[in-house]
Design a protein around this motif. Structure first.
Motif, PDB file in Angstrom:
ATOM      1  N   PRO A   1       0.924  -1.157  -0.069  1.00  0.00           N
ATOM      2  CA  PRO A   1      -0.169   0.126   0.078  1.00  0.00           C
ATOM      3  C   PRO A   1       0.853   1.238  -0.039  1.00  0.00           C
ATOM      4  O   PRO A   1       0.457   2.133  -0.686  1.00  0.00           O
ATOM      5  CB  PRO A   1      -0.634  -0.003   1.276  1.00  0.00           C
ATOM      6  N   ALA A   2       2.018   1.255   0.638  1.00  0.00           N
ATOM      7  CA  ALA A   2       2.806   2.520   0.890  1.00  0.00           C
ATOM      8  C   ALA A   2       3.180   2.802  -0.713  1.00  0.00           C
ATOM      9  O   ALA A   2       3.395   3.948  -0.888  1.00  0.00           O
ATOM     10  CB  ALA A   2       3.986   2.187   1.719  1.00  0.00           C
ATOM     11  N   GLN A   3       3.472   1.905  -1.373  1.00  0.00           N
ATOM     12  CA  GLN A   3       3.944   2.369  -2.654  1.00  0.00           C
ATOM     13  C   GLN A   3       2.974   2.870  -3.536  1.00  0.00           C
ATOM     14  O   GLN A   3       3.083   3.435  -4.675  1.00  0.00           O
ATOM     15  CB  GLN A   3       4.374   0.830  -3.568  1.00  0.00           C
ATOM     16  N   LEU A   4       1.547   2.912  -3.288  1.00  0.00           N
ATOM     17  CA  LEU A   4       0.804   3.551  -4.000  1.00  0.00           C
ATOM     18  C   LEU A   4      -0.006   4.815  -3.520  1.00  0.00           C
ATOM     19  O   LEU A   4      -0.968   5.413  -3.745  1.00  0.00           O
ATOM     20  CB  LEU A   4      -0.568   2.638  -4.020  1.00  0.00           C
ATOM     21  N   ARG A   5       0.895   5.418  -2.414  1.00  0.00           N
ATOM     22  CA  ARG A   5       0.610   6.752  -1.934  1.00  0.00           C
ATOM     23  C   ARG A   5       0.513   7.800  -2.861  1.00  0.00           C
ATOM     24  O   ARG A   5       0.239   8.929  -2.380  1.00  0.00           O
ATOM     25  CB  ARG A   5       1.181   6.831  -0.608  1.00  0.00           C
ATOM     26  N   ARG A   6       1.384   7.668  -3.966  1.00  0.00           N
ATOM     27  CA  ARG A   6       1.376   8.661  -4.778  1.00  0.00           C
ATOM     28  C   ARG A   6      -0.006   9.289  -5.203  1.00  0.00           C
ATOM     29  O   ARG A   6      -0.397  10.486  -5.708  1.00  0.00           O
ATOM     30  CB  ARG A   6       1.948   8.169  -6.300  1.00  0.00           C
ATOM     31  N   LEU A   7      -1.105   8.550  -5.335  1.00  0.00           N
ATOM     32  CA  LEU A   7      -2.418   8.798  -5.452  1.00  0.00           C
ATOM     33  C   LEU A   7      -3.015   9.674  -4.588  1.00  0.00           C
ATOM     34  O   LEU A   7      -3.698  10.834  -4.716  1.00  0.00           O
ATOM     35  CB  LEU A   7      -3.525   7.633  -5.809  1.00  0.00           C
ATOM     36  N   VAL A   8      -2.433   9.635  -3.382  1.00  0.00           N
ATOM     37  CA  VAL A   8      -3.073  10.398  -2.391  1.00  0.00           C
ATOM     38  C   VAL A   8      -2.519  11.612  -2.616  1.00  0.00           C
ATOM     39  O   VAL A   8      -3.037  12.825  -2.361  1.00  0.00           O
ATOM     40  CB  VAL A   8      -2.359  10.169  -0.779  1.00  0.00           C
ATOM     41  N   LEU A   9      -0.815  11.829  -3.012  1.00  0.00           N
ATOM     42  CA  LEU A   9      -0.263  13.148  -3.064  1.00  0.00           C
ATOM     43  C   LEU A   9      -0.990  13.968  -4.058  1.00  0.00           C
ATOM     44  O   LEU A   9      -1.132  15.094  -4.251  1.00  0.00           O
ATOM     45  CB  LEU A   9       1.120  12.724  -3.192  1.00  0.00           C
ATOM     46  N   CYS A  10      -1.208  13.105  -5.205  1.00  0.00           N
ATOM     47  CA  CYS A  10      -2.066  13.733  -6.433  1.00  0.00           C
ATOM     48  C   CYS A  10      -3.225  14.297  -6.042  1.00  0.00           C
ATOM     49  O   CYS A  10      -3.590  15.431  -6.509  1.00  0.00           O
ATOM     50  CB  CYS A  10      -2.065  12.679  -7.516  1.00  0.00           C
ATOM     51  N   GLY A  11      -3.843  13.859  -5.141  1.00  0.00           N
ATOM     52  CA  GLY A  11      -5.191  14.057  -4.618  1.00  0.00           C
ATOM     53  C   GLY A  11      -4.793  15.355  -3.979  1.00  0.00           C
ATOM     54  O   GLY A  11      -5.926  16.318  -4.128  1.00  0.00           O
ATOM     55  N   TYR A  12      -4.023  15.521  -2.924  1.00  0.00           N
ATOM     56  CA  TYR A  12      -3.657  16.895  -2.309  1.00  0.00           C
ATOM     57  C   TYR A  12      -3.384  18.074  -3.079  1.00  0.00           C
ATOM     58  O   TYR A  12      -3.601  19.191  -3.087  1.00  0.00           O
ATOM     59  CB  TYR A  12      -2.720  16.500  -1.279  1.00  0.00           C
ATOM     60  N   GLU A  13      -2.633  17.462  -4.143  1.00  0.00           N
ATOM     61  CA  GLU A  13      -2.327  18.378  -5.244  1.00  0.00           C
ATOM     62  C   GLU A  13      -3.474  19.177  -6.050  1.00  0.00           C
ATOM     63  O   GLU A  13      -3.483  20.217  -6.177  1.00  0.00           O
ATOM     64  CB  GLU A  13      -1.014  17.922  -6.318  1.00  0.00           C
ATOM     65  N   SER A  14      -4.223  18.201  -6.362  1.00  0.00           N
ATOM     66  CA  SER A  14      -5.502  18.683  -7.147  1.00  0.00           C
ATOM     67  C   SER A  14      -6.471  19.425  -6.211  1.00  0.00           C
ATOM     68  O   SER A  14      -6.931  20.591  -6.840  1.00  0.00           O
ATOM     69  CB  SER A  14      -6.295  17.209  -7.467  1.00  0.00           C
ATOM     70  N   ALA A  15      -6.511  19.387  -4.896  1.00  0.00           N
ATOM     71  CA  ALA A  15      -7.324  20.074  -4.045  1.00  0.00           C
ATOM     72  C   ALA A  15      -6.758  21.744  -4.026  1.00  0.00           C
ATOM     73  O   ALA A  15      -7.316  22.377  -3.890  1.00  0.00           O
ATOM     74  CB  ALA A  15      -7.270  19.394  -2.897  1.00  0.00           C
ATOM     75  N   THR A  16      -5.153  21.537  -3.834  1.00  0.00           N
ATOM     76  CA  THR A  16      -4.720  22.751  -3.875  1.00  0.00           C
ATOM     77  C   THR A  16      -4.815  23.586  -4.977  1.00  0.00           C
ATOM     78  O   THR A  16      -4.971  24.852  -5.083  1.00  0.00           O
ATOM     79  CB  THR A  16      -3.101  22.578  -3.538  1.00  0.00           C
TER      80      THR A  16
END
Length: 387
Positions: A362-377
């Motif tokens: 799962p830790a290897q797929l946290r890039r999607l979380v980062l992308c989500g935060y970037e989209s929100a910003t």
């Protein structure tokens, strides 16, 4: 892969369909270390490691050398991956050993593989079929440079059940109570559910016909209003305003269940249409690692049961990703299968399902979380801290 049907009429057996690489669980707690000399204790841990009690299944347990071998007790190894396969397809076609070996060889992980263990579960007592499957599996694993270190068969996972060693006919024993296994205890401590069967999972995400019909009635009007809102935002030169307001609406609906309020059919229709906006959808991946992860997953589950077609696929992908990130591999696998059934070839579902089947952490797929935060910003939204 779904549980085989029991004595139901259907099409005659044909070629085995392309094999999905089983159902895996990446334990959300610290990966357990097991003693290789205690088959009964290891077997009793299988239901907790799979996430439910397997029936008519082949379970593969991949063990790796603990990171600090000098501090690890002698004769132990770390459970790195657990993958389950149905023994037969829905048409009664036997599980192909070569395809299983290929799936196991693709499992990724750190360090050297210590041992691969096969567990055949079949209440029908077909010991010879289990032995033949294991023999074929050992041959195909050997061709891939891997060794099948142990193989066992048993009728089920009840305390006192008799297990047999498929590689050493003289070895056998009785199963301790699976509820007392250290791995089951670890699941309880981590808050992970211990499900009685795979059916509990499939029932959890099954379509709710009455709710689906109610949402379907709302969708045309909601979609028309959404198109008008977007067209107005474009005319005013602020298309991102539409995405921001839509994301804010979805986020409010995620907060609502935390206070006991559940979205009504029209609100679910608005969320479904909102998730058709890629920017909005991308933001929602971030919630899997945020303070509202539980509430968000509850909403994705409700949407998965309430929607059809491409809308259901989007909700199921979000549900699967949330489950994946918290270590619930069985639920994640079922959700990704639902997404691909609803919309074959869905790119994100394909990506995440392949990642799950290959044992990606799962830790290897946290890039999607980062992308989500970037989209929100980009839209001027603050999602709060990440976990």
């Amino acid at each position: 892969m779904s549980t085989p049907a029991h004595s139901l009429p259907g099409p005659p057996p044909g070629p085995m369909p392309p094999l999905s690489c089983g159902e895996g669980d990446d334990p959300p707690f610290d990966a357990p270390t097991v003693y290789l000399g205690e088959p009964g204790a290891l077997l009793a841990s299988v239901p907790a490691m799979v996430g439910f009690t397997p029936e008519r299944s082949l379970v593969i347990v991949v063990l790796r050398v603990p990171g600090d071998r000098q501090q690890a007790p002698p004769g132990t190894a770390r459970v790195d991956a657990v993958v389950r396969f149905d023994l037969e397809s829905e048409r009664g076609v036997a599980l192909p050993a070569d395809a299983v070996a290929e799936c196991v060889a693709d499992i990724q992980g750190p360090g050297r593989v210590e041992q691969i263990i096969a567990v055949v579960v079949d209440e029908r007592g077909q010991h010879e079929r289990g032995s033949a499957l294991v023999t074929g599996l050992a041959e195909h694993l050997g061709a891939a440079g891997l060794t099948l270190g142990a193989a066992y068969s048993l009728s089920g996972f009840t305390a006192g059940a008799r297990w047999r060693d498929l590689l050493d006919p003289a070895a056998a024993g009785t199963l301790p109570d699976p509820a007392d296994s250290p791995v089951a205890f670890g699941h309880v401590l981590s808050g992970q559910p211990l499900r009685g069967s795979r059916t509990e999972l499939t029932d959890l995400v099954a379509a709710a016909p009455d709710l689906t019909a109610a949402v379907e009635r709302e969708l045309p009007a909601v979609a028309a209003a959404t198109r008008a809102d977007y067209a107005d935002a474009v005319r005013r030169g602020v298309p991102l305003e539409y995405s921001r307001q839509t994301a804010e609406f979805v986020l409010r609906q995620i907060s609502a269940p935390e206070s006991g309020a559940e979205p009504q059919p029209r609100e679910l229709a608005r969320i479904a249409v909102g998730l058709r906006d890629r920017a909005v959808r991308d933001i929602m991946f971030a919630l899997a690692a945020g303070p509202h992860a539980t509430a968000a997953e509850r909403l994705w589950l409700l949407l998965t049961r309430a929607l059809t077609g491409a809308d259901r696929a989007e909700a199921a992908v979000l549900l699967g990703y949330s489950a994946y990130l918290r270590g619930d591999g069985p639920l994640a696998g079922i959700a990704f299968d639902l997404a691909l059934d609803a919309l074959p070839g869905h790119p994100m579902a394909v990506l995440l399902e392949n990642s799950l089947r290959s044992g990606m952490r799962p830790a290897q797929l946290r890039r999607l979380v980062l992308c989500g935060y970037e989209s929100a910003t980009d839209l001027g939204l603050d999602l709060g801290p990440r976990r």
